[in-house]
Design an enzyme around this catalytic site. Structure first.
Site, PDB file in Angstrom:
ATOM      1  N   ASP A  24       0.854  -1.182   0.000  1.00 29.03           N
ATOM      2  CA  ASP A  24       0.000   0.000   0.000  1.00 29.03           C
ATOM      3  C   ASP A  24       0.894   1.237   0.000  1.00 29.03           C
ATOM      4  O   ASP A  24       1.647   1.471   0.952  1.00 29.03           O
ATOM      5  CB  ASP A  24      -0.887  -0.018   1.250  1.00 29.03           C
ATOM      6  CG  ASP A  24      -1.982   1.041   1.208  1.00 29.03           C
ATOM      7  OD1 ASP A  24      -2.048   1.780   0.213  1.00 29.03           O
ATOM      8  OD2 ASP A  24      -2.766   1.109   2.167  1.00 29.03           O
TER       9      ASP A  24
ATOM     10  N   ASP B   1      -2.782   2.466  -6.048  1.00 28.61           N
ATOM     11  CA  ASP B   1      -1.766   2.505  -4.993  1.00 28.61           C
ATOM     12  C   ASP B   1      -1.727   1.263  -4.126  1.00 28.61           C
ATOM     13  O   ASP B   1      -1.054   1.250  -3.094  1.00 28.61           O
ATOM     14  CB  ASP B   1      -2.005   3.731  -4.092  1.00 28.61           C
ATOM     15  CG  ASP B   1      -3.350   3.678  -3.391  1.00 28.61           C
ATOM     16  OD1 ASP B   1      -4.281   3.058  -3.938  1.00 28.61           O
ATOM     17  OD2 ASP B   1      -3.470   4.255  -2.308  1.00 28.61           O
ATOM     18  N   GLU B   2      -2.398   0.203  -4.532  1.00 31.15           N
ATOM     19  CA  GLU B   2      -2.544  -0.943  -3.638  1.00 31.15           C
ATOM     20  C   GLU B   2      -2.640  -2.223  -4.450  1.00 31.15           C
ATOM     21  O   GLU B   2      -3.314  -2.268  -5.481  1.00 31.15           O
ATOM     22  CB  GLU B   2      -3.817  -0.734  -2.809  1.00 31.15           C
ATOM     23  CG  GLU B   2      -4.059  -1.729  -1.716  1.00 31.15           C
ATOM     24  CD  GLU B   2      -5.334  -1.402  -0.953  1.00 31.15           C
ATOM     25  OE1 GLU B   2      -5.604  -2.090   0.039  1.00 31.15           O
ATOM     26  OE2 GLU B   2      -6.059  -0.455  -1.344  1.00 31.15           O
TER      27      GLU B   2
END
Length: 459
Positions: free
Chosen positions: A11, A105-106
């Site tokens: 993350d 983003d993950e």
């Protein structure tokens, strides 16, 4: 669960805000809020400096300004986030062929498919450390928090334990030992409302939940939410890492720090996402027939609903109306309604069945999706596919917008209004730069985007 800690969850920390701080030297170490900047805007991401004041994603911009009035409030820059995300996802795919992106983003990574010499704790720890170092170097300073465990659920919990810039590896066999003393809210979907129900029943920790029967949790929370909570409280999660599949569609998704339970807020977010999907369709010269919403729940279960039109459209009102209707359809089913009420961590709108034409007047009588004045619409707040910077009401120069001046070079919009736009001239590679003001119709001032993108129109 797996016998080895072979599921990695990465993350990127406060991703949008971190990219803005990286690219704007004067904002490094200062509170930054990214999202809708108008009075009815919604926060997409807040830097850790802003989070200390209680600012978080899905919060109204009005409330964020009240909590942290000295923060820099910026609109999104999709090209910068997409560029950074592509670098990170490429690193993950170099590590393993099984990568499941959850947003820009993950992502989950299956280390069992990575060809490691061993899957013992030392090996996966060293692998994760090297990955974090590579991410930092390749993105010019973005940090990532990483968790590694025997399941997706535990890996996600682990990545949240040492934020920002942390690494936690859960040794197989210690999953329940880790979870038991934690507050019940560590389990996805246990937001304020669910936590209050559990508190009234005397259930405060994961250990408390573990001692309660599934039937009791179903009675308290409903079948879908209760059964899911019971399963996760016992650390039961056998879901596989599913690699990304290419789809021929245009979509926008948003992941939120706090699970969403308010139907009106979800409708507003879908409306905003539909607006951006339609804008991107038109910019690409496409229209589409099938509208889909994606709802990822607190326990990472993903629900979707679709509807197909007789002819393709690129109109935001049509896409928004259909998206809200699909959400209502989802909520109309008792099991789905209970699941959604338990908490939503991701919302998305997509259009597929693409065509390069549109029947312009087909939906002329159906444009009833809410405010007709675009300045009254909730501004987009998405973690996966954020919009290009929206036009500010006063001048079109949205705060945070990348610009270039014929004489002074590149910079970004510090603020605008009353016929004036103020620019700070700095870039990622420069020190904090000077601030200068211009007339908002100065012909020497232009919007800027990377050379591989089409030049944007000036306001």
């Amino acid at each position: 669960m797996r016998a080895h800690a072979s599921v990695l969850h990465l993350d990127l920390d406060a991703f949008f805000a971190s990219v803005e701080q990286r690219d704007k030297p004067s904002l490094r170490g200062k509170p930054v809020v990214v999202g809708g900047t108008g009075g009815r805007g919604v926060v997409s991401t807040a830097s850790y400096e802003a989070r200390r004041y209680g600012v978080g994603s899905a919060m109204s911009t009005r409330e964020a300004r009240a909590r942290c009035p000295h923060a820099a409030f910026l609109s999104g820059r999709f090209h910068a986030y997409r560029e950074a995300s592509a670098v990170v996802m490429a690193l993950l795919r170099e590590l393993s062929p099984l990568v499941e992106p959850l947003s820009l983003d993950e992502a989950f990574v299956d280390l069992a498919a990575a060809g490691l010499p061993d899957l013992d704790v030392d090996t996966v720890t060293q692998t994760a450390q090297r990955l974090r170092a590579r991410v930092y170097e390749a993105t010019d300073g973005l940090t990532a928090s990483v968790g590694v465990a025997s399941s997706k659920f535990l890996a996600k919990v682990a990545s949240d334990l040492d934020k920002p810039d942390g690494l936690v590896v859960v040794t197989p066999g210690t999953e329940l030992e880790l979870l038991r003393p934690m507050a019940a809210t560590v389990i996805p979907g246990v937001g304020p409302a669910t936590a209050e129900r559990l508190r009234r029943a005397g259930l405060h920790t994961v250990a408390d939940l573990e001692r309660v029967s599934e039937e009791e949790l179903v009675r308290l929370l409903g079948r879908a939410h209760g059964s899911g909570l019971h399963r996760l409280a016992h650390a039961r999660d056998d879901r596989a890492v599913e690699p990304e599949r290419e789809t021929k569609s245009v979509s926008v998704e948003g992941t939120y720090d706090t699970d969403l339970t308010d139907t009106r807020l979800m409708e507003s977010l879908l409306t905003s996402q539909a607006k951006d999907v339609a804008r991107r369709l038109r910019a690409s010269g496409f229209s589409g027939r099938t509208v889909t919403i994606k709802v990822r729940l607190h326990d990472f279960t993903t629900l979707s609903r679709s509807t197909t039109l007789a002819s393709p459209t690129d109109q935001e009102n049509v896409v928004g109306r259909l998206a809200r209707g699909l959400l209502a359809e989802l909520l109309a089913h008792p099991d789905s309604e209970a699941q959604v009420r338990g908490g939503v961590r991701l919302l998305g709108v997509g259009v597929s069945g693409l065509a390069d034409w549109v029947q312009d007047d087909l939906f002329g009588d159906l444009l009833e999706t809410g405010p007709t004045d675009p300045t009254d619409a909730v501004e987009p707040a998405t973690e996966t596919e954020p919009p290009e910077p929206p036009r500010a009401r006063s001048s079109g120069w949205a705060p945070g917008l990348d610009v270039e001046h014929d004489e002074h070079g590149r910079g970004w919009v510090w603020g605008s209004g009353r016929g004036v736009v103020t620019v700070r001239f700095e870039t990622r590679e420069s020190p904090a730069g000077p601030v200068r003001s211009f007339a908002d119709d100065d012909p020497a001032l232009h919007r800027w985007q990377p050379p591989d993108l089409d030049p944007p129109a000036d306001p």
